[in-house]
Every structure is written in structure tokens, then in C-alpha cells.
Enzyme design. Structure first.
Site, PDB file in Angstrom:
ATOM      1  N   HIS A 143      70.229  18.283 -28.096  1.00 14.28           N
ATOM      2  CA  HIS A 143      69.553  19.316 -27.302  1.00 14.28           C
ATOM      3  C   HIS A 143      69.694  18.966 -25.820  1.00 14.28           C
ATOM      4  CE1 HIS A 143      66.842  22.543 -26.434  1.00 14.28           C
ATOM      5  NE2 HIS A 143      65.845  21.791 -26.039  1.00 14.28           N
ATOM      6  N   ILE A 188      58.843  18.720 -30.560  1.00 15.07           N
ATOM      7  CA  ILE A 188      59.419  19.610 -29.542  1.00 15.07           C
ATOM      8  C   ILE A 188      59.594  18.862 -28.209  1.00 15.07           C
ATOM      9  CG2 ILE A 188      59.126  21.793 -28.287  1.00 15.07           C
ATOM     10  CD1 ILE A 188      57.460  22.907 -30.486  1.00 15.07           C
TER      11      ILE A 188
HETATM   12  N1  APR Z   1      48.686  12.617 -25.985  1.00 19.69           N
HETATM   13  C1  APR Z   1      48.491  13.940 -26.191  1.00 19.69           C
HETATM   14  N2  APR Z   1      48.799  14.882 -25.285  1.00 19.69           N
HETATM   15  C2  APR Z   1      49.312  14.460 -24.127  1.00 19.69           C
HETATM   16  C3  APR Z   1      49.547  13.095 -23.852  1.00 19.69           C
HETATM   17  C4  APR Z   1      49.204  12.160 -24.842  1.00 19.69           C
HETATM   18  N3  APR Z   1      49.388  10.849 -24.668  1.00 19.69           N
HETATM   19  N4  APR Z   1      50.078  13.009 -22.608  1.00 19.69           N
HETATM   20  C5  APR Z   1      50.176  14.248 -22.126  1.00 19.69           C
HETATM   21  N5  APR Z   1      49.707  15.132 -23.049  1.00 19.69           N
HETATM   22  C6  APR Z   1      49.575  16.570 -22.939  1.00 19.69           C
HETATM   23  C7  APR Z   1      49.255  17.049 -21.535  1.00 19.69           C
HETATM   24  O1  APR Z   1      47.871  16.845 -21.222  1.00 19.69           O
HETATM   25  C8  APR Z   1      49.628  18.534 -21.612  1.00 19.69           C
HETATM   26  O2  APR Z   1      48.514  19.350 -21.902  1.00 19.69           O
HETATM   27  O3  APR Z   1      50.778  17.238 -23.258  1.00 19.69           O
HETATM   28  C9  APR Z   1      50.657  18.578 -22.760  1.00 19.69           C
HETATM   29  C10 APR Z   1      52.021  19.057 -22.330  1.00 19.69           C
HETATM   30  O4  APR Z   1      51.874  20.369 -21.920  1.00 19.69           O
HETATM   31  P1  APR Z   1      52.678  20.983 -20.679  1.00 19.69           P
HETATM   32  O5  APR Z   1      52.648  20.015 -19.559  1.00 19.69           O
HETATM   33  O6  APR Z   1      52.155  22.351 -20.453  1.00 19.69           O
HETATM   34  O7  APR Z   1      54.183  21.031 -21.229  1.00 19.69           O
HETATM   35  P2  APR Z   1      54.853  22.109 -22.228  1.00 19.69           P
HETATM   36  O8  APR Z   1      55.480  23.181 -21.433  1.00 19.69           O
HETATM   37  O9  APR Z   1      53.896  22.474 -23.292  1.00 19.69           O
HETATM   38  O10 APR Z   1      56.044  21.218 -22.817  1.00 19.69           O
HETATM   39  C11 APR Z   1      55.772  20.086 -23.610  1.00 19.69           C
HETATM   40  O11 APR Z   1      57.874  20.198 -24.764  1.00 19.69           O
HETATM   41  O12 APR Z   1      59.777  21.479 -24.372  1.00 19.69           O
HETATM   42  C12 APR Z   1      59.169  20.236 -24.202  1.00 19.69           C
HETATM   43  O13 APR Z   1      60.162  19.460 -22.163  1.00 19.69           O
HETATM   44  C13 APR Z   1      58.973  19.930 -22.736  1.00 19.69           C
HETATM   45  O14 APR Z   1      58.443  17.620 -23.090  1.00 19.69           O
HETATM   46  C14 APR Z   1      57.895  18.892 -22.800  1.00 19.69           C
HETATM   47  C15 APR Z   1      57.035  19.347 -23.989  1.00 19.69           C
END
Ligand code: APR
Length: 324
Positions: free
Chosen positions: A176, A119
Site C-alpha cells: 500500500h 488500517i
Molecule cells: N491507542 C489508541 N488510539 C490512539 C493511540 C493509541 N496509542 N495513539 C493515537 N490514537 C488515536 C488518536 O487519538 C486519534 O483519535 O488514533 C486516532 C487517529 O485518528 P486520526 O488522527 O483522525 O487519523 P485517521 O484519519 O483516522 O487515520 C488513522 O489510518 O489511514 C490511516 O494513515 C492513516 O495511520 C492513519 C490511520
């Protein structure tokens, strides 16, 4: 029979909703992984403590180690940064490509037999990278975009026509991003073309019909941005999570659903070696079939523009990842 195991990589906004939906639908046991210490343990504990009220029997576990995703049947990846107002999905490329590299290595090591649904944005590049690093067969590695973009298009059609969204069928193909291709010609309400219904509503005024259709298409293309702007912080998370869950259900319950999915093409639609949103049949084998629609000249042209944009994006990612 043991329950299925679903790993969610990224425990942020989308990850949290995914975990709750997996539990509510009893799709399987859930492992929510994040690099942030303790947070995924807190989220899963919170969701699990609602199990008596919601009546679900699945285990939910938070994790900071990839070893915990061992043996997962399905992995959904949302790790990465979301958009801020004014940013395009492509602006996330450099940061999220580095994150995806680590994530894909973790999946390859601990969940070698899993289906992977990506995603994270920019979607078309992230899913490409994930497949390259894991080396998994392409029928097991796919991106979620088309189900969401199509759901948005369907909602706008239902609201415009004043009909139940359950009766609307509409598909969005291509990448997308801004070049996605809502297929207007086949959009219908229980088989009746949307064009025909708009023509009735606007009493044969075809200029108005085209204007309304164009507005719905443009709103679909900008729908993610519209939410980003309103939220002020972060991007859409309820609808992306629901859309990915529809894909997981199609696979785990072998539903053979025909859905638009970001799939690796091997000559279909004249595209080879790139991930693009196309209709597929999704079942127990993952992407069981890629459906080639007979597109007209305009749709073909728009899809080509979209595929070119994906190619450019992947090229930009290769540059970012190339050793200096
Ligand atoms: N490994 C695992 N998790 C990670 C890493 C990593 N190396 N780096 C960042 N994260 C985690 C962050 O700590 C955070 O909890 O990824 C999570 C992303 O969550 P959000 O910032 O809340 O983003 P979200 O709205 O869930 O979207 C995630 O999906 O739709 C796409 O554009 C959006 O790229 C984004 C992704």
C-alpha cells in the site's frame, strides 16, 4: 443469538465513520476506543442518538480502557497519526509502530479470538507488527488497502468511460505505497476489457489508449496523496472506512467475497513471511484462501518491486523497534 461485537481502536476520523457505518448496517454492537479521554464517548453518544432517525438497534460505547473490548468478534485498528501534506505513508513508521505495539498487546489480552483488520499506516508494516505481537493465526489478521486502492482505480475507470462504477471490476495488488500494482490487463466493465473499451473510445489510437490507462494507474497510486493535499489536514477517511466495512461484512456474513487483502504470504507469489496485497476469499474463517493469479512478466516484475519495498519497510521498522 447475541449481537456481534466490533471494537474500533482509534476514534479519530476513520474510527468515527467506521462506528457510524457499523451502526447503519447493524453489523453488531460497537466499542470505540481511544486514548483521548471522553472523546470516543462523545462520538458514540452522538451516533447513538441518531438511532431513532436511522432506525438501527445496536449499542455504541466509547472507551478509554482496553478491558472494554473484551470478547470482541472483530477489531479494526486505525490508531496512529495520519499523513500531513508532503509526507509519505512510510514517514509515519516510527510513531505508529510504537502505537501499534500497545494496541496489539491490548487486543491480544482482551480479544484473543477476534479477527483483526489493520488500517493504520504504513499499512504493510503495521499489520506485520500486529500479527507478530498478537501471535494470532494469519488468517485472522489482515490489512485493508487493496479494497480501497481497487475502488479508487474502479472509480477512475468509470469516470473515464462514462459507465456505472457498479459494473467495473479492477484490482490493485502489492504493497500500500507508491509501488502498488493496478492490474490493467484484467480490468473490465461487466466482462468487457477496459482496454477494448478505451480502444473503441479513442478509435484505435493505441498511443492514446496507453496514455489514458497510464494516467489512471498513476492517479490510483497517488490517490491517497491527492486527498491529503486537498484536505490540508489529515488523510482520507470516508473511503478507507467503507472499504474496511466491506471486509467486516464479508467475514461476519460469511460472504466468501474475493477481494484484494493485505495477507501474510507463505510462498504464494514467491513471497514468504511478508504481508502483501493479494486476492483472497474472505468469509467466516477470515482469509479462507489465497488466490494465486497467473501474472504476466510485467505484472510479476512490478509485484516483485512492490514486495521488495514492503521487505525494506519491515526492515526499517525492525530497526526502529530494536532495543538501543
Ligand atoms: N491507542 C489508541 N488510539 C490512539 C493511540 C493509541 N496509542 N495513539 C493515537 N490514537 C488515536 C488518536 O487519538 C486519534 O483519535 O488514533 C486516532 C487517529 O485518528 P486520526 O488522527 O483522525 O487519523 P485517521 O484519519 O483516522 O487515520 C488513522 O489510518 O489511514 C490511516 O494513515 C492513516 O495511520 C492513519 C490511520
Amino acid at each position: 443469538m447475541a449481537r456481534k461485537k466490533i471494537a474500533l481502536i482509534g476514534g479519530g476520523q476513520i474510527g468515527g465513520v467506521l462506528a457510524q457505518l457499523c451502526a447503519l448496517r447493524e453489523l453488531g454492537d460497537v466499542v470505540l476506543f481511544d486514548i483521548v479521554q471522553n472523546m470516543p464517548m462523545g462520538k458514540t453518544l452522538d451516533i447513538a442518538e441518531a438511532s431513532r432517525v436511522d432506525g438501527f438497534d445496536v449499542e455504541l460505547k466509547g472507551a478509554n480502557e482496553y478491558a472494554d473490548i473484551k470478547g470482541s468478534d472483530v477489531v479494526i485498528v486505525t490508531a496512529g497519526l495520519p499523513r500531513k501534506p508532503g509526507m509519505s505513508r512510510d514517514d509515519l513508521l516510527a510513531t505508529n509502530a510504537k502505537i501499534m505495539t500497545q494496541v496489539a498487546e491490548g487486543i491480544k489480552q482482551y480479544a484473543p479470538n477476534a479477527f483483526v483488520i489493520v488500517i493504520s499506516n504504513p499499512l504493510d508494516a503495521m499489520v506485520t507488527l500486529c500479527q507478530r505481537i498478537t501471535g494470532f493465526p494469519s488468517k485472522r489478521v489482515m490489512g485493508m488497502a487493496g479494497v480501497l486502492d481497487s475502488a479508487r482505480f474502479s472509480s477512475f475507470i468509470a469516470w473515464e468511460l462514462g459507465v456505472s462504477v457498479k459494473d467495473v471490476n479492477a484490482m490493485v495488488l502489492g504493497g500500500h505505497g507508491d509501488t502498488m500494482v493496478p492490474i490493467k490487463r484484467f480490468a473490465n466493465v461487466n466482462g468487457i476489457p477496459v482496454y477494448e473499451l478505451l480502444k473503441k473510445k479513442y478509435k484505435g489510437d493505441m498511443t492514446k489508449v496507453e496514455e489514458v490507462m497510464t494516467a489512471m494507474v498513476e492517479r490510483t497510486k497517488g490517490a491517497g496523496g491527492e486527498v491529503v493535499k486537498l484536505l490540508g489536514n489529515g488523510s482520507a477517511f470516508y473511503s478507507p472506512a467503507s472499504s474496511a466495512i466491506a471486509m467486516v461484512e464479508a467475514i461476519l456474513r460469511d460472504q466468501k467475497r474475493l477481494l484484494p487483502v493485505c495477507a501474510l504470504l507463505n510462498g504464494e507469489y514467491g513471497v514468504k513471511g511478508f504481508y502483501v496485497g493479494v486476492p483472497v476469499v474472505l468469509g467466516a474463517e477470515g482469509i479462507e484462501q489465497i488466490i494465486e493469479m497467473d501474472l504476466d512478466a510485467e505484472e510479476t516484475k512490478l509485484l516483485k518491486i512492490s514486495c521488495d519495498a514492503v521487505e525494506e519497510l519491515v526492515g526499517a521498522m525492525d530497526k526502529v523497534l530494536a532495543p538501543a
